[in-house]
Design a protein around this motif. Structure first.
Motif, PDB file in Angstrom:
ATOM      1  N   SER A  32       0.864  -1.099   0.030  1.00 26.74           N
ATOM      2  CA  SER A  32       0.074   0.085   0.083  1.00 26.74           C
ATOM      3  C   SER A  32       0.995   1.219   0.069  1.00 26.74           C
ATOM      4  O   SER A  32       1.818   1.441   0.703  1.00 26.74           O
ATOM      5  CB  SER A  32      -0.963   0.042   1.156  1.00 26.74           C
ATOM      6  OG  SER A  32      -1.897  -0.905   1.346  1.00 26.74           O
ATOM      7  N   VAL A  33       0.462   2.327  -0.925  1.00 26.57           N
ATOM      8  CA  VAL A  33       1.233   3.561  -0.887  1.00 26.57           C
ATOM      9  C   VAL A  33       0.214   4.616  -1.211  1.00 26.57           C
ATOM     10  O   VAL A  33      -0.908   4.265  -1.756  1.00 26.57           O
ATOM     11  CB  VAL A  33       2.239   3.317  -2.133  1.00 26.57           C
ATOM     12  CG1 VAL A  33       1.423   3.121  -3.225  1.00 26.57           C
ATOM     13  CG2 VAL A  33       3.224   4.346  -2.155  1.00 26.57           C
ATOM     14  N   GLN A  34       0.659   5.736  -0.623  1.00 27.43           N
ATOM     15  CA  GLN A  34      -0.082   7.066  -0.900  1.00 27.43           C
ATOM     16  C   GLN A  34       0.127   7.439  -2.381  1.00 27.43           C
ATOM     17  O   GLN A  34       1.114   7.183  -3.066  1.00 27.43           O
ATOM     18  CB  GLN A  34       0.267   7.957   0.143  1.00 27.43           C
ATOM     19  CG  GLN A  34      -0.082   7.760   1.608  1.00 27.43           C
ATOM     20  CD  GLN A  34       0.204   8.925   2.213  1.00 27.43           C
ATOM     21  OE1 GLN A  34       0.987   9.928   2.120  1.00 27.43           O
ATOM     22  NE2 GLN A  34      -0.277   8.937   3.523  1.00 27.43           N
ATOM     23  N   PRO A  35      -0.780   8.352  -3.015  1.00 25.82           N
ATOM     24  CA  PRO A  35      -0.584   8.651  -4.425  1.00 25.82           C
ATOM     25  C   PRO A  35       0.386   9.480  -4.510  1.00 25.82           C
ATOM     26  O   PRO A  35       0.796   9.982  -3.422  1.00 25.82           O
ATOM     27  CB  PRO A  35      -1.841   9.670  -4.416  1.00 25.82           C
ATOM     28  CG  PRO A  35      -3.134   9.153  -3.553  1.00 25.82           C
ATOM     29  CD  PRO A  35      -2.154   8.612  -2.333  1.00 25.82           C
ATOM     30  N   GLY A  36       1.324   9.298  -5.470  1.00 27.55           N
ATOM     31  CA  GLY A  36       2.750   9.908  -5.757  1.00 27.55           C
ATOM     32  C   GLY A  36       3.673   8.992  -5.394  1.00 27.55           C
ATOM     33  O   GLY A  36       4.792   9.485  -5.615  1.00 27.55           O
ATOM     34  N   GLY A  37       3.408   8.032  -4.690  1.00 28.37           N
ATOM     35  CA  GLY A  37       4.332   7.371  -4.010  1.00 28.37           C
ATOM     36  C   GLY A  37       4.938   6.169  -4.888  1.00 28.37           C
ATOM     37  O   GLY A  37       4.806   6.214  -6.190  1.00 28.37           O
ATOM     38  N   SER A  38       5.807   5.475  -4.619  1.00 30.35           N
ATOM     39  CA  SER A  38       6.371   4.294  -5.459  1.00 30.35           C
ATOM     40  C   SER A  38       6.754   2.973  -4.850  1.00 30.35           C
ATOM     41  O   SER A  38       6.369   3.033  -3.574  1.00 30.35           O
ATOM     42  CB  SER A  38       8.090   5.003  -5.752  1.00 30.35           C
ATOM     43  OG  SER A  38       8.002   6.022  -6.433  1.00 30.35           O
ATOM     44  N   LEU A  39       6.551   2.014  -5.679  1.00 29.55           N
ATOM     45  CA  LEU A  39       6.717   0.438  -5.474  1.00 29.55           C
ATOM     46  C   LEU A  39       7.544  -0.162  -6.551  1.00 29.55           C
ATOM     47  O   LEU A  39       7.462   0.439  -7.451  1.00 29.55           O
ATOM     48  CB  LEU A  39       5.371   0.059  -5.360  1.00 29.55           C
ATOM     49  CG  LEU A  39       4.511   0.324  -3.944  1.00 29.55           C
ATOM     50  CD1 LEU A  39       3.186  -0.594  -4.322  1.00 29.55           C
ATOM     51  CD2 LEU A  39       5.029  -0.234  -2.773  1.00 29.55           C
ATOM     52  N   ARG A  40       8.166  -0.869  -6.027  1.00 26.29           N
ATOM     53  CA  ARG A  40       8.931  -1.926  -7.108  1.00 26.29           C
ATOM     54  C   ARG A  40       8.463  -3.452  -6.943  1.00 26.29           C
ATOM     55  O   ARG A  40       8.546  -4.041  -6.083  1.00 26.29           O
ATOM     56  CB  ARG A  40      10.585  -1.577  -6.789  1.00 26.29           C
ATOM     57  CG  ARG A  40      11.262  -2.424  -7.612  1.00 26.29           C
ATOM     58  CD  ARG A  40      12.779  -2.257  -7.560  1.00 26.29           C
ATOM     59  NE  ARG A  40      13.736  -2.906  -8.507  1.00 26.29           N
ATOM     60  CZ  ARG A  40      14.126  -2.215  -9.584  1.00 26.29           C
ATOM     61  NH1 ARG A  40      13.537  -0.825  -9.836  1.00 26.29           N
ATOM     62  NH2 ARG A  40      14.958  -2.759 -10.376  1.00 26.29           N
ATOM     63  N   LEU A  41       7.930  -3.973  -8.108  1.00 30.90           N
ATOM     64  CA  LEU A  41       7.495  -5.353  -8.037  1.00 30.90           C
ATOM     65  C   LEU A  41       8.737  -5.874  -8.577  1.00 30.90           C
ATOM     66  O   LEU A  41       9.478  -5.618  -9.540  1.00 30.90           O
ATOM     67  CB  LEU A  41       6.286  -5.500  -8.909  1.00 30.90           C
ATOM     68  CG  LEU A  41       5.177  -4.627  -8.370  1.00 30.90           C
ATOM     69  CD1 LEU A  41       4.023  -4.966  -9.311  1.00 30.90           C
ATOM     70  CD2 LEU A  41       4.955  -4.786  -7.094  1.00 30.90           C
ATOM     71  N   SER A  42       8.714  -7.237  -8.264  1.00 28.64           N
ATOM     72  CA  SER A  42       9.633  -8.274  -8.743  1.00 28.64           C
ATOM     73  C   SER A  42       8.939  -9.736  -9.126  1.00 28.64           C
ATOM     74  O   SER A  42       8.038  -9.869  -8.478  1.00 28.64           O
ATOM     75  CB  SER A  42      10.948  -8.492  -7.915  1.00 28.64           C
ATOM     76  OG  SER A  42      11.625  -7.431  -7.628  1.00 28.64           O
ATOM     77  N   CYS A  43       9.628 -10.130 -10.299  1.00 29.67           N
ATOM     78  CA  CYS A  43       9.123 -11.517 -10.624  1.00 29.67           C
ATOM     79  C   CYS A  43      10.265 -12.403 -10.827  1.00 29.67           C
ATOM     80  O   CYS A  43      11.190 -12.156 -11.853  1.00 29.67           O
ATOM     81  CB  CYS A  43       8.178 -11.179 -11.839  1.00 29.67           C
ATOM     82  SG  CYS A  43       7.747 -12.760 -12.607  1.00 29.67           S
ATOM     83  N   ALA A  44      10.151 -13.409  -9.981  1.00 25.95           N
ATOM     84  CA  ALA A  44      11.194 -14.416 -10.164  1.00 25.95           C
ATOM     85  C   ALA A  44      10.764 -15.610 -10.903  1.00 25.95           C
ATOM     86  O   ALA A  44       9.899 -16.149 -10.842  1.00 25.95           O
ATOM     87  CB  ALA A  44      11.838 -15.256  -8.616  1.00 25.95           C
ATOM     88  N   ALA A  45      11.492 -15.920 -12.152  1.00 23.60           N
ATOM     89  CA  ALA A  45      11.171 -17.107 -13.102  1.00 23.60           C
ATOM     90  C   ALA A  45      12.056 -18.094 -12.719  1.00 23.60           C
ATOM     91  O   ALA A  45      13.506 -17.841 -12.536  1.00 23.60           O
ATOM     92  CB  ALA A  45      11.440 -16.199 -14.580  1.00 23.60           C
ATOM     93  N   SER A  46      11.528 -19.449 -12.880  1.00 22.46           N
ATOM     94  CA  SER A  46      12.113 -20.743 -12.940  1.00 22.46           C
ATOM     95  C   SER A  46      11.663 -21.517 -14.018  1.00 22.46           C
ATOM     96  O   SER A  46      10.737 -21.518 -14.497  1.00 22.46           O
ATOM     97  CB  SER A  46      12.350 -21.360 -11.440  1.00 22.46           C
ATOM     98  OG  SER A  46      10.818 -21.721 -11.308  1.00 22.46           O
ATOM     99  N   GLY A  47      12.705 -22.337 -14.407  1.00 29.47           N
ATOM    100  CA  GLY A  47      12.227 -23.270 -15.474  1.00 29.47           C
ATOM    101  C   GLY A  47      13.077 -22.874 -16.718  1.00 29.47           C
ATOM    102  O   GLY A  47      14.065 -22.147 -16.820  1.00 29.47           O
ATOM    103  N   THR A  48      12.587 -23.390 -18.001  1.00 32.40           N
ATOM    104  CA  THR A  48      13.028 -23.227 -19.011  1.00 32.40           C
ATOM    105  C   THR A  48      12.792 -21.987 -19.852  1.00 32.40           C
ATOM    106  O   THR A  48      11.427 -21.632 -20.289  1.00 32.40           O
ATOM    107  CB  THR A  48      12.944 -24.398 -20.240  1.00 32.40           C
ATOM    108  OG1 THR A  48      13.593 -25.609 -19.461  1.00 32.40           O
ATOM    109  CG2 THR A  48      13.760 -24.112 -21.482  1.00 32.40           C
ATOM    110  N   THR A  49      13.621 -20.921 -19.913  1.00 25.92           N
ATOM    111  CA  THR A  49      13.615 -19.699 -20.733  1.00 25.92           C
ATOM    112  C   THR A  49      14.521 -19.462 -21.836  1.00 25.92           C
ATOM    113  O   THR A  49      15.575 -20.215 -21.570  1.00 25.92           O
ATOM    114  CB  THR A  49      13.355 -18.449 -20.037  1.00 25.92           C
ATOM    115  OG1 THR A  49      14.524 -18.130 -19.308  1.00 25.92           O
ATOM    116  CG2 THR A  49      12.161 -18.546 -18.776  1.00 25.92           C
ATOM    117  N   ASP A  50      14.410 -18.771 -22.893  1.00 25.27           N
ATOM    118  CA  ASP A  50      15.502 -18.469 -23.683  1.00 25.27           C
ATOM    119  C   ASP A  50      15.175 -17.098 -24.516  1.00 25.27           C
ATOM    120  O   ASP A  50      14.375 -16.353 -23.768  1.00 25.27           O
ATOM    121  CB  ASP A  50      15.491 -19.716 -24.892  1.00 25.27           C
ATOM    122  CG  ASP A  50      14.080 -19.828 -25.707  1.00 25.27           C
ATOM    123  OD1 ASP A  50      13.788 -20.833 -26.132  1.00 25.27           O
ATOM    124  OD2 ASP A  50      13.450 -18.730 -25.822  1.00 25.27           O
ATOM    125  N   SER A  51      16.112 -16.730 -25.365  1.00 27.28           N
ATOM    126  CA  SER A  51      15.821 -15.275 -25.780  1.00 27.28           C
ATOM    127  C   SER A  51      14.668 -15.013 -26.581  1.00 27.28           C
ATOM    128  O   SER A  51      14.450 -13.931 -26.855  1.00 27.28           O
ATOM    129  CB  SER A  51      17.298 -15.196 -27.010  1.00 27.28           C
ATOM    130  OG  SER A  51      17.023 -16.162 -28.044  1.00 27.28           O
TER     131      SER A  51
END
Length: 127
Positions: free
Chosen positions: A11-30
């Motif tokens: 939760s954040v007030q208007p004008g604020g900032s947040l940073r989301l992260s997504c960790a991936a596992s498994g097979t990925t490529d270009s």
């Protein structure tokens, strides 16, 4: 198979900032395309930003251009979303998604093309 796990909501007030992260596992490529989507209460899920992990080319929804920034750490398979100047309209459940097919630029912000999804993380912007 690709597994995705989001973190960083809150939760954040208007004008604020947040940073989301997504960790991936498994097979990925270009060819992998990854993106952030969101679903606000009572609304359809919408694309926020997507990136071709091989080239780093990204596409933003007009509603977040200039405020949100996507980045990736390919070595660690982490996709991040820096969200600045947040507005109450940004309140939603945010999902990380991935697909291994070479999606066209016109498709990358459409959720119907993505086969792999995280469980989501809630972002609430309120005073």
């Amino acid at each position: 198979q690709v597994q995705l796990a989001e973190s960083g909501g809150g939760s954040v007030q208007p004008g604020g900032s947040l940073r989301l992260s997504c960790a991936a596992s498994g097979t990925t490529d270009s060819r992998t395309c990854m993106g952030w989507f969101r679903r606000a209460p009572g609304k359809e899920r919408e694309g926020v930003v997507a990136i071709y992990t091989g080239s780093g080319i990204s596409y933003y929804a007009d509603s977040v251009k200039g405020r949100f920034t996507i980045s990736q750490d390919n070595a660690r398979k982490i996709l991040s979303l820096q969200m600045d100047s947040l507005k109450p309209a940004d309140t939603a459940m945010y999902y990380c998604a991935a697909d291994l097919r070479p999606l066209s630029p016109g498709s990358v912000l459409s959720d119907s093309w993505y086969n792999y999804w995280g469980r989501g993380t809630q972002v609430t912007v309120s005073s």
